[in-house]
Design a protein around this motif. Structure first.
Motif, PDB file in Angstrom:
ATOM      1  N   PHE A  56       0.829  -1.201   0.000  1.00  0.00           N
ATOM      2  CA  PHE A  56       0.000   0.000   0.000  1.00  0.00           C
ATOM      3  C   PHE A  56       0.865   1.253   0.000  1.00  0.00           C
ATOM      4  O   PHE A  56       1.943   1.285   0.610  1.00  0.00           O
ATOM      5  CB  PHE A  56      -0.916   0.024   1.226  1.00  0.00           C
ATOM      6  N   GLU A  57       0.360   2.287  -0.658  1.00  0.00           N
ATOM      7  CA  GLU A  57       1.017   3.585  -0.653  1.00  0.00           C
ATOM      8  C   GLU A  57       0.044   4.623  -0.098  1.00  0.00           C
ATOM      9  O   GLU A  57      -1.154   4.599  -0.409  1.00  0.00           O
ATOM     10  CB  GLU A  57       1.458   3.977  -2.062  1.00  0.00           C
ATOM     11  N   THR A  58       0.567   5.532   0.734  1.00  0.00           N
ATOM     12  CA  THR A  58      -0.273   6.501   1.429  1.00  0.00           C
ATOM     13  C   THR A  58       0.449   7.848   1.484  1.00  0.00           C
ATOM     14  O   THR A  58       1.592   7.969   1.064  1.00  0.00           O
ATOM     15  CB  THR A  58      -0.560   6.050   2.872  1.00  0.00           C
ATOM     16  N   GLY A  59      -0.222   8.866   2.014  1.00  0.00           N
ATOM     17  CA  GLY A  59       0.422  10.162   2.194  1.00  0.00           C
ATOM     18  C   GLY A  59      -0.549  11.212   2.681  1.00  0.00           C
ATOM     19  O   GLY A  59      -1.716  11.242   2.259  1.00  0.00           O
ATOM     20  N   GLN A  60      -0.103  12.060   3.578  1.00  0.00           N
ATOM     21  CA  GLN A  60      -0.957  13.112   4.109  1.00  0.00           C
ATOM     22  C   GLN A  60      -1.434  14.043   2.989  1.00  0.00           C
ATOM     23  O   GLN A  60      -0.655  14.434   2.127  1.00  0.00           O
ATOM     24  CB  GLN A  60      -0.217  13.935   5.164  1.00  0.00           C
ATOM     25  N   GLY A  61      -2.701  14.387   3.038  1.00  0.00           N
ATOM     26  CA  GLY A  61      -3.241  15.380   2.119  1.00  0.00           C
ATOM     27  C   GLY A  61      -4.028  14.841   0.953  1.00  0.00           C
ATOM     28  O   GLY A  61      -4.676  15.619   0.233  1.00  0.00           O
ATOM     29  N   SER A  62      -4.004  13.526   0.734  1.00  0.00           N
ATOM     30  CA  SER A  62      -4.712  12.999  -0.438  1.00  0.00           C
ATOM     31  C   SER A  62      -6.214  13.251  -0.340  1.00  0.00           C
ATOM     32  O   SER A  62      -6.882  13.551  -1.338  1.00  0.00           O
ATOM     33  CB  SER A  62      -4.424  11.504  -0.610  1.00  0.00           C
ATOM     34  N   GLU A  63      -6.754  13.166   0.873  1.00  0.00           N
ATOM     35  CA  GLU A  63      -8.202  13.351   1.038  1.00  0.00           C
ATOM     36  C   GLU A  63      -8.607  14.793   0.744  1.00  0.00           C
ATOM     37  O   GLU A  63      -9.582  15.043   0.031  1.00  0.00           O
ATOM     38  CB  GLU A  63      -8.632  12.959   2.456  1.00  0.00           C
ATOM     39  N   MET A  64      -7.873  15.765   1.280  1.00  0.00           N
ATOM     40  CA  MET A  64      -8.242  17.161   1.046  1.00  0.00           C
ATOM     41  C   MET A  64      -8.035  17.546  -0.414  1.00  0.00           C
ATOM     42  O   MET A  64      -8.776  18.356  -0.968  1.00  0.00           O
ATOM     43  CB  MET A  64      -7.490  18.112   1.989  1.00  0.00           C
ATOM     44  N   SER A  65      -7.049  16.938  -1.080  1.00  0.00           N
ATOM     45  CA  SER A  65      -6.819  17.247  -2.489  1.00  0.00           C
ATOM     46  C   SER A  65      -7.951  16.719  -3.369  1.00  0.00           C
ATOM     47  O   SER A  65      -8.141  17.190  -4.493  1.00  0.00           O
ATOM     48  CB  SER A  65      -5.482  16.665  -2.950  1.00  0.00           C
ATOM     49  N   LEU A  66      -8.704  15.752  -2.852  1.00  0.00           N
ATOM     50  CA  LEU A  66      -9.844  15.176  -3.579  1.00  0.00           C
ATOM     51  C   LEU A  66     -11.183  15.696  -3.061  1.00  0.00           C
ATOM     52  O   LEU A  66     -12.239  15.232  -3.509  1.00  0.00           O
ATOM     53  CB  LEU A  66      -9.813  13.649  -3.444  1.00  0.00           C
ATOM     54  N   ASN A  67     -11.139  16.637  -2.108  1.00  0.00           N
ATOM     55  CA  ASN A  67     -12.350  17.171  -1.482  1.00  0.00           C
ATOM     56  C   ASN A  67     -13.166  16.071  -0.817  1.00  0.00           C
ATOM     57  O   ASN A  67     -14.393  16.051  -0.866  1.00  0.00           O
ATOM     58  CB  ASN A  67     -13.208  17.923  -2.514  1.00  0.00           C
ATOM     59  N   THR A  68     -12.454  15.157  -0.159  1.00  0.00           N
ATOM     60  CA  THR A  68     -13.115  14.030   0.512  1.00  0.00           C
ATOM     61  C   THR A  68     -12.663  13.933   1.965  1.00  0.00           C
ATOM     62  O   THR A  68     -12.631  12.850   2.545  1.00  0.00           O
ATOM     63  CB  THR A  68     -12.779  12.700  -0.205  1.00  0.00           C
ATOM     64  N   ASP A  69     -12.323  15.068   2.557  1.00  0.00           N
ATOM     65  CA  ASP A  69     -11.730  15.097   3.898  1.00  0.00           C
ATOM     66  C   ASP A  69     -12.739  15.183   5.028  1.00  0.00           C
ATOM     67  O   ASP A  69     -12.415  14.957   6.181  1.00  0.00           O
ATOM     68  CB  ASP A  69     -10.779  16.288   4.009  1.00  0.00           C
ATOM     69  N   HIS A  70     -13.992  15.574   4.728  1.00  0.00           N
ATOM     70  CA  HIS A  70     -15.047  15.705   5.740  1.00  0.00           C
ATOM     71  C   HIS A  70     -14.664  16.681   6.862  1.00  0.00           C
ATOM     72  O   HIS A  70     -15.127  16.537   8.000  1.00  0.00           O
ATOM     73  CB  HIS A  70     -15.415  14.349   6.334  1.00  0.00           C
TER      74      HIS A  70
END
Length: 455
Positions: free
Chosen positions: A286-300
């Protein structure tokens, strides 16, 4: 649940646990863009004070996205070991921090506790730690992964050989592979990011690198980092695959944006166990990283560090062989400069280990971020002290396909020499046999001569 405190004559009150977690976070440009970051140093300190007094039970009962609304929350919560959780649920976050940093607490003790944790608990305790705390805490914890063989053992440092090519030229990929192998790189995995994400191209690359591995009797793993569904079709079509790869995130919405969900990864997990070429038992990457959710507008509305911790909780379900963090990959909208990237790297490595994952790191950056090679090398050395299982190996540190900066073959050799570490045992013995390394694990005069694979 107490959500306010008085500090320097001022009272600070927070709406809920989500706001406390966000405002206790160290400065991150992604949180600032969302408008959820602390407005001042004093407010950040006040949030940390409040957070330190919350119990682990209060954090579990107040996830940043409710159980009913999010698949990631459900996967994490359902995976909690209830017996261990009952032992620790009344601990405050502050006392949990002291437990981890106590010199009498061993890594095995921490890993046992990890079975009772959720992502919010993991993020919370990391928010109360300094950079040195994060290095020290992570250094206690060792989590290995085994596909064809085991990586992450004490005394070793492994590297993913990443011979990407801008046109997916097999000759170009193989030439880069030869160079990387000649510098002692590739014991974690040989993994290629393809330009063209099709079943046919994925199979072609899979077959080529596997044939090279077999021809030279290289004891390692191989992977082509297409979308998971593409890899699944390639495997079903007869392609040789050691482990499956997929990027994952900390919210259901973000995973859907990646084209995945629990059902698909469950299916892939079963498929690779049945048809993969490696015995395992750890067969997911798996690959991960801080900020991916906010960059996709899926951060809630949740902060990027907490969402990253939730990503690790989701990944734990699949007992991965390796997890690679690339928090510097997105850009300044999530992590603005070298200081923020360094902090995120240390947080992520610690949080992944605390979750019970075999963590590797890519302290990378893109050229539009306010950072440089010196910042990257500082992060790399600190993470090596913290006990990262592996790094990337990229020709001269510059990926010509993905257009970002990462650790080079030369960096890899230097880190091993600095810390007196060797490759994974099986790979190390192969390197000695072909004359690239000596018995101490140092590169010989033959190292760097890729032509040895043309003979």
């Amino acid at each position: 649940m107490r959500l306010k405190t008085k500090l320097f004559g001022s009272t600070y009150a927070f709406r809920d646990v989500k706001e406390v977690l966000a405002k206790a976070n160290e400065e991150k440009s992604g949180d600032q863009l969302l408008g959820i970051a602390a407005g001042s140093v004093s407010e950040r300190i006040a949030a940390k004070v409040v957070l330190s007094g919350l119990t682990l039970e209060e954090l579990r009962k107040n996830p940043v996205i409710p159980y009913e609304e999010d698949e990631v929350t459900r996967v994490i919560d359902d995976f909690v070991n209830e017996s261990i959780y009952r032992e620790i649920k009344n601990w405050t976050v502050g006392s949990f921090r002291e437990y981890i940093l106590d010199h009498k607490t061993m890594g095995a003790d921490i890993l046992r506790i990890s079975k009772g944790l959720t992502g919010e608990m993991v993020a919370a305790v990391a928010k109360l730690m300094s950079n040195m705390d994060l290095v020290y805490g992570a250094s206690k914890i060792r989590v290995t992964g085994k596909a064809n063989y085991e990586i992450g053992k004490a005394g070793t440092l492994s590297f993913r050989l990443q011979p990407n090519h801008p046109t997916d030229s097999i000759d170009g990929i193989l030439a880069s592979m030869m160079e990387g192998l000649s510098y002692g790189c590739g014991d974690a995995i040989i993994g290629i990011n393809p330009v063209e994400d099709t079943v046919e191209n994925t199979k072609r690359i899979m077959e080529s690198i596997h044939q090279f591995m077999v021809k030279w009797k290289i004891p390692t793993q191989t992977c082509v980092l297409s979308h998971l569904s593409t890899q699944m079709q390639a495997l079903q079509g007869g392609a040789p695959v050691s482990v499956f790869f997929q990027s994952v995130a900390g919210t259901e919405d973000a995973n859907k944006a990646f084209g995945i969900d629990q059902e698909l990864i469950d299916e892939a997990f079963q498929l690779i166990q049945r048809y993969g070429t490696a015995p395992g038992p750890n067969l997911m990457y798996f690959e991960t990283g801080q900020g991916s959710e906010m960059s996709l507008n899926t951060d809630h509305g949740a902060d990027e560090m907490t969402l990253e911790a939730r990503t690790y909780g989701f990944a734990k379900r699949y007992r991965p062989f390796m997890v690679n963090n690339v928090s510097g990959f997105i850009g300044p909208e999530t992590l603005f400069d070298g200081k923020q990237i360094l902090r995120a790297n240390l947080e992520d490595h610690f949080m992944g280990k605390l979750t019970g994952l075999p963590m590797g790191m890519a302290p990378c950056y893109t050229n539009h971020v306010n950072t440089d090679q010196n910042d990257q090398e500082t992060a790399t050395m600190l993470l090596a002290m913290a006990g990262a299982n592996y790094y990337m190996g990229v020709p001269v540190g510059d990926d010509v396909m993905l257009s970002y900066q990462d650790t080079s073959y030369h960096d890899d050799a230097t880190l091993r020499e600095l810390l007196n570490l060797k490759p994974a045992e099986e790979f190390f013995q192969w390197q000695v046999t072909i004359g690239i390394m000596d018995e101490r694990g140092r590169l010989t005069e033959r190292a760097g001569d890729a032509s040895l694979f043309l003979k």
